[in-house]
Design an enzyme around this catalytic site. Structure first.
Site, PDB file in Angstrom:
ATOM      1  N   LYS A   1       0.846  -1.202   0.000  1.00  0.00           N
ATOM      2  CA  LYS A   1       0.000   0.000   0.000  1.00  0.00           C
ATOM      3  C   LYS A   1       0.878   1.247   0.000  1.00  0.00           C
ATOM      4  CE  LYS A   1      -3.802  -2.414   2.146  1.00  0.00           C
ATOM      5  NZ  LYS A   1      -4.482  -2.853   3.349  1.00  0.00           N
TER       6      LYS A   1
ATOM      7  N   GLN B   1      -4.825  -1.569   9.412  1.00  0.00           N
ATOM      8  CA  GLN B   1      -4.659  -2.896   8.806  1.00  0.00           C
ATOM      9  C   GLN B   1      -5.299  -3.970   9.700  1.00  0.00           C
ATOM     10  OE1 GLN B   1      -3.258  -3.590   5.689  1.00  0.00           O
ATOM     11  NE2 GLN B   1      -4.034  -5.643   6.078  1.00  0.00           N
TER      12      GLN B   1
ATOM     13  N   ASP C   1     -11.207   3.042   4.161  1.00  0.00           N
ATOM     14  CA  ASP C   1     -11.662   1.659   3.971  1.00  0.00           C
ATOM     15  C   ASP C   1     -13.189   1.582   3.913  1.00  0.00           C
ATOM     16  OD1 ASP C   1      -9.807  -0.322   3.494  1.00  0.00           O
ATOM     17  OD2 ASP C   1      -9.210  -0.517   5.592  1.00  0.00           O
TER      18      ASP C   1
END
Ligand code: NAD
Length: 320
Positions: free
Chosen positions: A73, A117, A140
């Site tokens: 990422k 994460q 997200d």
């Protein structure tokens, strides 16, 4: 996201000796490259307005797969001109300690996106942590405010994997209106937001899950199948209507004659002769997830900049 050691797209002839017909393959790598090109152009425009989009990535613990995901990422962010800031916390971090960091990042105007994460170590409260992220920095799309907004059909930050799937479907099928889409799996990360996005695109949507009766027969009615189950090669040709378009989200590591390799939830070799188009695993949905994370970060930066500008305009208006 493609896990460590993922091989590239299936090559011609890999389909048990039968050539893979390239026109049926939905190429996620090429599609992700197109999305990232657009993101890079958007970032350059923002740089021109003295806005530096920035993504904070939080990794708790030392899960090897998570470390690779985070590294990918960050690399991708650098490639498109997004500043990234990595926060690594030890695996014995408490939820309260994590909430303090999230609070600091929420308050930092130079950070536009916050990615936590997952999974978190077992002692931590994942839901509380996700709910602590400011909804406008929730790249997200997991905050309940964004989940609710999506189900109302509003323009909000939307989970990256289903957004990537929708992009692939639009590129493959064109107009999705009225198509019958079957989503297999009802997770908060993939299945449910996928169903909401397809409804927003005017599909008729059926969601199947582990308790569904006669899932196979229901799936056989679908024009579009999205498999997000996490069971290696569960869905073979007997689940598919001839000419269906199949998006395989699953990433399953199997042992194949002593060699470890990745396969999807769909039995690719069995499905291929029946379908109009299908995503390979790897090289299908995986690359789209990171591309849409970058897209969300730029969207968040832009929205926060606009919000700040209208706030300061309102202050000026009230002063003068
Ligand atoms: P999950 O375990 O949270 O959810 C799985 C879902 O499948 C559940 O809703 C369950 O009800 C359903 N299910 C289980 N067995 C079933 C059956 N026999 N018939 C019908 N439904 C059944 O998984 P998830 O997080 O949604 O991930 C699903 C898969 O997608 C996994 O393989 C995961 O690795 C992969 N994934 C890929 C990406 C990507 O970027 N490509 C992103 C997220 C997840």
């Amino acid at each position: 996201q493609v896990p460590p050691g993922a091989p590239s797209l299936p090559q011609s002839g890999q389909n048990g000796g039968v050539p893979v017909s390239a026109h049926k393959l939905i190429d996620g790598k090429a599609a992700a490259a197109r999305v990232l090109l657009q993101v890079r152009e958007d970032v350059a425009r923002l740089h021109g307005q003295a806005i530096q989009p920035a993504l904070a990535v939080i990794l708790v613990g030392s899960d090897p797969a998570s470390q690779v995901y985070v590294r990918n990422k960050i690399l991708r962010a650098e490639e498109v001109g997004i500043r990234s800031v990595e926060h690594r916390l030890p695996s014995d971090t408490s939820t309260e300690q994590l909430l303090i960091l999230i609070g600091q990042l929420n308050a930092d105007p130079a950070i536009h996106g916050i990615l936590l994460q997952l999974p978190l170590p077992a002692q931590m409260d994942e839901l509380r942590a996700l709910e602590a992220i400011a909804p406008d920095k929730d790249v997200d799309g997991f905050h309940s405010q964004n989940v609710g907004g999506l189900s109302q059909g509003r323009a909000v930050l939307t989970p990256c994997t289903p957004s990537g799937c929708l992009y692939l479907l639009e590129q493959t099928c064109g107009d999705l209106r009225g198509k019958h889409a079957v989503v297999i799996g009802r997770s908060n990360i993939v299945g449910k937001p996928m169903a909401a996005l397809l409804l927003k695109a005017d599909c008729s949507v059926t969601v199947l899950h582990s308790r569904s009766h006669d899932a196979q027969a229901l799936c056989r009615q679908a024009d579009i199948v999205i498999a997000a189950v996490g069971r290696a090669r569960l869905i073979d040709a007997s689940w598919l209507k001839p000419g269906a378009v199949v998006i395989d989200v699953g990433i399953n590591r199997i042992d194949d004659d002593g060699r470890s390799r990745l396969v999807g939830d769909v039995d690719f070799d069995s499905a291929l002769p029946h379908v109009a188009a299908i995503t390979p695993v790897p090289g299908g949905v995986g690359p789209m997830t990171i591309a849409f994370l970058m897209k969300n970060t730029v969207a968040a930066a832009l929205a926060q900049h606009h919000a700040l500008r209208s706030q300061s305009e309102a202050v000026c208006h009230s002063i003068y």
